[in-house]
Structure formats: structure tokens, C-alpha cells
Motif scaffolding. Sequence first.
Motif, PDB file in Angstrom:
ATOM      1  N   PRO A  90      -8.011  35.842   3.208  1.00 53.43           N
ATOM      2  CA  PRO A  90      -7.018  34.854   2.766  1.00 53.43           C
ATOM      3  C   PRO A  90      -6.514  34.029   3.957  1.00 53.43           C
ATOM      4  N   ILE A  91      -6.079  32.823   3.661  1.00 51.31           N
ATOM      5  CA  ILE A  91      -5.532  31.950   4.700  1.00 51.31           C
ATOM      6  C   ILE A  91      -4.210  32.519   5.196  1.00 51.31           C
ATOM      7  N   SER A  92      -4.042  32.521   6.526  1.00 52.36           N
ATOM      8  CA  SER A  92      -2.799  33.009   7.129  1.00 52.36           C
ATOM      9  C   SER A  92      -2.174  31.909   7.971  1.00 52.36           C
ATOM     10  N   VAL A  93      -0.978  32.169   8.452  1.00 48.30           N
ATOM     11  CA  VAL A  93      -0.288  31.166   9.265  1.00 48.30           C
ATOM     12  C   VAL A  93      -1.054  30.851  10.549  1.00 48.30           C
ATOM     13  N   ASP A  94      -1.877  31.780  11.010  1.00 51.67           N
ATOM     14  CA  ASP A  94      -2.672  31.539  12.219  1.00 51.67           C
ATOM     15  C   ASP A  94      -3.755  30.480  11.996  1.00 51.67           C
ATOM     16  N   ASP A  95      -4.058  30.194  10.726  1.00 52.61           N
ATOM     17  CA  ASP A  95      -5.047  29.164  10.410  1.00 52.61           C
ATOM     18  C   ASP A  95      -4.430  27.775  10.335  1.00 52.61           C
ATOM     19  N   ILE A  96      -3.111  27.695  10.386  1.00 52.09           N
ATOM     20  CA  ILE A  96      -2.407  26.421  10.238  1.00 52.09           C
ATOM     21  C   ILE A  96      -2.056  25.867  11.615  1.00 52.09           C
ATOM     22  N   LYS A  97      -2.525  24.669  11.903  1.00 52.90           N
ATOM     23  CA  LYS A  97      -2.147  24.009  13.156  1.00 52.90           C
ATOM     24  C   LYS A  97      -0.950  23.120  12.872  1.00 52.90           C
ATOM     25  N   TYR A  98       0.202  23.507  13.379  1.00 50.55           N
ATOM     26  CA  TYR A  98       1.411  22.732  13.118  1.00 50.55           C
ATOM     27  C   TYR A  98       2.329  22.716  14.330  1.00 50.55           C
ATOM     28  N   PHE A  99       3.217  21.733  14.336  1.00 48.34           N
ATOM     29  CA  PHE A  99       4.275  21.639  15.339  1.00 48.34           C
ATOM     30  C   PHE A  99       5.538  21.188  14.610  1.00 48.34           C
TER      31      PHE A  99
END
Length: 344
Positions: free
Chosen positions: A117-126
Motif C-alpha cells: 500500500p502507498i505510505s507517506v514515504d511515497d509522497i514527495k511534499y513540502f
Amino acid sequence: MYINITAQKLGTNYSQSSADFVDYLEKENEGLMKEDMEHFFNQYGDEISAKEVVKEIDGNTAKLKKKEPKFYSIMVSPSKYELRKLENSSADLKRYTRELMKDYAASFKGREIDGRPISVDDIKYFAKIEHQRTFKGTDKQVKENQPFATKILELKNEIPKIEHGNATGNIERLKLKIGKLERDAPHQQNGIRIVQGMPKEGNQSHIHIIISRKDASNRFSLSPGSKYKASEVEMHGKKVKRGFDRDAFFAKAEITFDKTFGYNRNYAETYKAKKDFIKSPKLYFTALMKLPANEKAIAFKIMGKSGIPLIPNIPTSKAQLALRVFKRLRKGAEIAVKSSSIGI
């Protein structure tokens, strides 16, 4: 809690770089000492420079076409009631943002990366915390003050004409009329007519988040614009609905805030109430009627001070029934408000 997710555009075209948006978010730091500035941060890092943000977001757009959004923005604006629960706006909102982004990742349904499953580590954000807000031309206060603003401008334009002999009139009388219009404008802040660009008083802390359209590995597209239920896919032998579930995200955002800060959310503040208000006025009013007296009093104060209409604009067929329910609700709520010592 107000949350808005948008694909960043310049006019009708999608922004090809995040530079302009990042510069816009840096505006509050102008003229501040370094120790007073708010810096960009992400899940694991603080004090990230604007230059680094642009580099990371703009460099994470593999295989995206010009007509596709390169990044999205999320604006999270807690209400004044929610902000009162925070001990330190900056630190607390950073902590909340990091929990919120876990909810964001979990809202991608029917999606996996490398079999998981997608996790927060897969999200590139600032993200960045801001503490100031100004009235916009679209705000109710500015729009409803506009007829007064137009008349005031007309009268002010008459004064130099009279002074230069191009028109006749009494300048002092015009100034008195202008003063009366300034006072009669329906929306004031500290005795001054609210206009576009005026800073809003009180705690205005809110969160801006820049999210890359592509995942952190720059391989997969993760768009919050992909509507949940739009399609079905087969995962592990089962058919599941695929897309970004905004309903789940908005609802979970409230739960996460309440859990993080011990906030006791009134029905009138909930995402569910907003949905009920639009989809089924009868259900909305019925839910308010069932609240205990003190909760009902709080709900009415929140609705009144938040500018939520006590009677919504709803189709005529539903309006008559809703109005009857509302009158019964208001009668009971007025008694509750009068007998309550709740301060909101």
C-alpha cells in the motif's frame, strides 16, 4: 476545518514550475529576522530552503505532459475554535501536518507501489505554516461592502473636480457623506470598513502543502484529482475501487486533529454536517435537534459566528419542510443559549 486541494495553474495552463508558488509562500518572511521566519518542512526535515523545494518538485516530473498538473497544493485552515486548542501554532501545526500526510497517503485506494500500500514515504511534499491572511475580493465581507466602496469612490472623485473648478458642490458635505458611508458599511473590523487586502485580525495560522504529482521515486503518478470510484481494478484476486478518496481524507483529517489535540468537535463543525447541509437539509436539522441542550447552544454560536446561514439556500421543495424543522430547532436552541454559560 477548511481543506482545499487544487492543481496549480497560471491562468488556464498548468504551472510548469513551482517557483512562482514557492515565492508566493515566502512573502511572509520578508523583513523578518531569521529566527522569526517560517521555513519549509516535510515528513522528516525542517528548515528546508525555498530553492531546495523548487529543485525537488520541478525535478520530479518524469513523463508528465505539458497539459498535466506537475504538482498540487493543499491549504489547511483550522477554525478559530480549533486554533484555540494549540499551545504553539507553528510546532503544533507541523506535528499535525505530518500526521495529516499519513492520512493523505492512505486515501489512495486501489493503488500499490512495489506490491505494498502507498505510505507517506511515497509522497514527495513540502509544507509551510503561515500566520497572516488578508481579505480577498471573493470574501463575503468585501462583496457586501462593495456597493458602499463604489459610492465612496464616486464621491472622492468628485472632490478634486470641485477643487479645480470643473464641477460645483460642497466639499465638506461630500466628506460628511463619505464618513457616513464608511460607518454604514455592514462589515467592519476595529471600526474600519473591510476592504480587499486588509489583514484579518486574530489568529490566522494555516498550512500550505506542495505535493508532487509523481511519487518520491518519480515512477508513479499519484493524483488527488483522480476521483475515487471512477474505476475498478483487481488486486489480490478481488475487485476494488480505485482513486483518491477525498471524502475519506476530509473526514480523517478531522479525526486526526481531534485525536492529536484532544479537541471535542461539535456536530456543526464536522465534515459530515457540511455534507448533510448540502444533500439533505432535513437530516441536517434533525441531527441538530437531537443534540443535548449545551451542544445545541454551541452549535448555534458556531454557526452564527462562522457566517453559516441558519437557513440554507435549498430547493423550494425542501425549503418549506426544512423551515418548519428549523423553527422548532431555533426555539429550543434559544432557550439553551440563554441558559448556557458557554463562551465561544
